[in-house]
Design an enzyme around this catalytic site. Structure first.
Site, short mmCIF file in Angstrom:
data_model
loop_
_atom_site.label_atom_id
_atom_site.label_comp_id
_atom_site.label_asym_id
_atom_site.label_seq_id
_atom_site.Cartn_x
_atom_site.Cartn_y
_atom_site.Cartn_z
N ASP A 1 -3.84 -18.44 1.88
CA ASP A 1 -5.17 -18.99 1.11
C ASP A 1 -5.40 -20.20 2.18
OD1 ASP A 1 -2.27 -20.13 0.91
OD2 ASP A 1 -2.47 -20.90 -0.94
N ASP B 1 -6.35 -6.61 4.75
CA ASP B 1 -7.32 -6.15 4.30
C ASP B 1 -8.51 -6.94 3.76
OD1 ASP B 1 -9.19 -4.01 2.98
OD2 ASP B 1 -7.84 -3.31 1.68
N ASP C 1 -12.60 -8.40 5.55
CA ASP C 1 -13.85 -8.06 4.68
C ASP C 1 -14.62 -9.46 4.71
OD1 ASP C 1 -13.21 -5.70 3.70
OD2 ASP C 1 -14.16 -5.90 1.97
N TYR D 1 0.72 -1.27 -0.09
CA TYR D 1 -0.18 -0.11 -0.08
C TYR D 1 0.84 1.25 0.07
CZ TYR D 1 -4.20 -2.88 0.76
OH TYR D 1 -5.09 -3.93 0.69
N LYS E 1 2.29 -15.50 2.78
CA LYS E 1 2.51 -16.18 1.50
C LYS E 1 3.85 -16.34 1.29
CE LYS E 1 0.60 -18.24 -1.98
NZ LYS E 1 -0.10 -19.56 -1.66
MG MG Z 1 -11.09 -3.21 2.78
#
Ligand code: MG
Ligand code: NAI
Length: 349
Positions: free
Chosen positions: A218, A242, A246, A138, A185
């Site tokens: 994963d 992030d 969700d 980010y 990962k």
């Molecule tokens: Mg988000």
């Protein structure tokens, strides 16, 4: 050092756009009903202001935001502006420049009926995602070479520093009572993965009482759907945090209910915001769910040292949800204001 609870804290309020403008006033209503002695100052940070001035956050506002004890934030986004530049100029700037390196995203199921999971024994969800908030993919490093041609090359860098990785892992261990699960990962992203793995082992050694487990992202996504009750604290990088948050939001009732806090444990700075965005599909009709914002406000007062008040707000939210006093996304029929009133009433009674 913790702030003394009796001091009046200065809260900068940034409702911003769309659903943010509707949910933040409800959070303030609930804080007042809970007896919070806070001084609120509203700031004009939103797409209209950005379109007028060309500045996502005007300089005078920025200097105030740096001084505030905490920031109560709604959501940014507007179809008239470039989403990426606007988000970077407001939310990412606040996270990065105030060095709010911990993003706390708790997921707690307040009522069985909100769970999308079939099996009842998999519904006692109470977990915390500790997301690294100032690095990773980010940071906006990279570029486009031969842009607009068929030879175009796009590079997006994943930044991971020794300091950044170590401090977020450390925070996760401090937040946990029993177990921390680290998610990365490292099998495919080997350089960044090696640094995370190295510091994971080093930091774990300093916290011998806390159990540790590692999952690739994963597998973590799969396990979160299969049995989220197995998790207490999950620590991970910016992107994975992030995405997984969700997923965990959906496990507890959806985007309307999920809160978050962006904090710096050393400077005590903090920005508190619902996980959701501006919800353009439903904003402006009085139906957006204010619970995510209200629970974020509860996290804010907890961060400011008012634990009992935070618990009271959470309890009032839980009781309103169980009574079915909710917006339609949670199966109720109340408006945004009415949900704010329903929670506030429980705190006044
Ligand atoms: Mg988000
Ligand atoms: P979104 O979170 O705004 O909406 C996703 C879905 O969740 C929609 O179906 C929406 O109706 C629902 N939803 C969201 N908040 C809700 C609430 N309080 N009550 C009930 N339902 C709710 O994400 P989306 O649609 O991807 O993005 C919309 C805009 O928001 C974009 O401009 C995006 O850039 C921005 N955004 C801003 C964020 C922030 O300020 N932190 C975070 C995510 C998106």
């Amino acid at each position: 050092m913790r702030r003394k609870p009796h001091l009046r804290n200065h809260i900068a309020v940034l409702p911003c756009d769309g659903a943010g403008k509707e949910v933040v006033p409800e959070a303030i209503k609930v804080l007042s009903a809970a007896g919070a002695e806070l001084e609120f100052q509203d700031y004009d940070v939103n797409a209209d202001q950005y379109l007028r001035s060309g500045q996502p956050i005007p300089a005078a506002v920025w200097s105030d935001l740096q001084k505030a004890d905490a920031i109560l934030f709604g959501a940014v986004g507007d179809p008239r502006v470039d989403d990426a530049a606007y988000l970077a100029g407001v939310l990412l700037r606040l996270r990065f420049e105030l060095d709010l390196y911990v993003n706390l995203r708790p997921a707690k199921l307040y009522d069985d009926r909100l769970s999308p999971l079939r099996r009842e024994d998999r519904r006692k969800i109470d977990l915390l995602i500790v997301r690294e908030n100032t690095e990773g993919l980010y940071v906006g490093m990279g570029g486009r070479f031969k842009k607009g041609t068929e030879q175009e090359v796009a590079v997006q860098e994943d930044l991971n520093t020794y300091l950044g990785v170590t401090r977020i892992l450390d925070y996760a261990f401090q937040a946990a009572k029993g177990e921390v699960v680290m998610v990365d990962k490292a099998n495919a992203m080997t350089y960044a993965g090696a640094l995370w793995q190295q510091q994971w082992k080093a930091v774990a050694k300093k916290h011998p009482k806390i159990k540790t487990r590692h999952l690739y992202v994963d597998a973590a996504a799969m396990q979160l759907v299969r049995d989220p009750t197995q998790f207490e604290v999950i620590v991970t990088g910016n992107l994975f945090g992030d995405i997984l948050s969700d997923l965990t939001a959906e496990l507890i009732g959806g985007m309307g209910i999920a809160p978050s806090g962006n904090i710096n444990p050393e400077s005590k700075r903090g920005l508190f915001e619902p996980v959701h965005g501006t919800a353009p599909d439903i904003a402006g009709r009085g139906v957006v769910n204010p619970i995510g914002a209200i629970l974020s406000a509860s996290m804010m007062v907890r961060h400011l040292g008012h634990n009992e008040m935070a618990n009271a707000i959470e309890g009032a939210v839980e009781s309103a949800i169980r009574a079915g006093e909710c917006t339609r996304d949670l199966g109720g029929s109340l408006s945004t204001h009415e949900v704010g009133d329903a929670v506030a009433k429980r705190l006044k009674d």
